[in-house]
Design a protein around this motif. Sequence first.
Motif, short mmCIF file in Angstrom:
data_model
loop_
_atom_site.label_atom_id
_atom_site.label_comp_id
_atom_site.label_asym_id
_atom_site.label_seq_id
_atom_site.Cartn_x
_atom_site.Cartn_y
_atom_site.Cartn_z
N LEU A 95 0.83 -1.20 0.00
CA LEU A 95 0.00 0.00 0.00
C LEU A 95 0.87 1.26 0.00
CD1 LEU A 95 -3.23 0.66 1.96
CD2 LEU A 95 -1.31 2.20 2.33
N ARG A 96 1.89 1.28 0.85
CA ARG A 96 2.76 2.46 0.92
C ARG A 96 3.57 2.64 -0.36
NH1 ARG A 96 4.92 3.17 7.12
NH2 ARG A 96 2.97 2.58 8.15
N GLU A 97 4.00 1.55 -0.95
CA GLU A 97 4.75 1.64 -2.21
C GLU A 97 3.89 2.31 -3.28
OE1 GLU A 97 7.13 -1.17 -5.46
OE2 GLU A 97 5.95 -2.09 -3.89
N ILE A 98 2.63 1.91 -3.35
CA ILE A 98 1.73 2.46 -4.36
C ILE A 98 1.48 3.94 -4.12
CG2 ILE A 98 -0.66 2.40 -5.21
CD1 ILE A 98 -0.55 -0.68 -4.67
N ILE A 99 1.23 4.30 -2.88
CA ILE A 99 0.97 5.71 -2.55
C ILE A 99 2.19 6.58 -2.83
CG2 ILE A 99 0.49 7.30 -0.64
CD1 ILE A 99 -1.30 5.11 0.54
N LEU A 100 3.35 6.10 -2.47
CA LEU A 100 4.58 6.86 -2.72
C LEU A 100 4.87 6.97 -4.21
CD1 LEU A 100 6.72 5.41 0.18
CD2 LEU A 100 6.13 7.83 -0.10
N ALA A 101 4.57 5.91 -4.96
CA ALA A 101 4.76 5.96 -6.41
C ALA A 101 3.84 7.01 -7.02
CB ALA A 101 4.48 4.59 -7.03
#
Length: 223
Positions: A95-101
């Motif tokens: 989830l965090r990877e997607i949001i940061l991307a």
Amino acid sequence: MTDLSHPSNIRLVYFDIPAKAEPVRLAFHVGGVKFTDERVNGAQWQGMKVEYGQYAQIPLLEVDGRRIYQTVNLILYAALITGLNATNLEDELRLREIILACDDIPNTFSGTFSISNAEERIVARTVLFKPGGRTYCQMKRIEELVGDREYLIGDKLTVADLTVFTNCCMLRCGHFEGFPRDCLDGYPKLKTFVERISSHPKVLEYYSTHTSAWAAGFRPQFS
């Protein structure tokens, strides 16, 4: 000490544009969390900085008087109090990877706002979307993360879905010159995903009430 997990008063401050605060606004609506959506212009924000301090930035949240900064931090907080969060560590990391991307996208094209000449600004944004351009590569990475999934985390809607959705719609909605309405055509899996999320009952409900011209870019069957 403020109990951030059970807030009684939430105030979101940002410009009246479909950009960094949009995932937070939408998450609160989908999750049924009441909040004050305070939309300010540039002059109003400059005046507010006298109170907040010269290093203050928006979007910001005030939760029972406690100020929270940084876009990704706000999205993750919204996830926790709305239940639109991950439920295990592996999913949380994804989830965090997607949001940061997704956050890379506005961070990249924000540099074009300093270009005063409109034609030069449009050219600069067009270059970002050309194959090999920074935004092009960022979008390809997000499309890779989305794949053919119905939901990006498990089998339920989360802020990861809403963040991808709002960032894609931000680009195509026409509010920011230089990004064409058909800018998602080069990312078919992203386009399919965005269409699906736009048809979610709570998302549809939220944008059906908006009168701004850009809101059409967040609704189903936009072209």
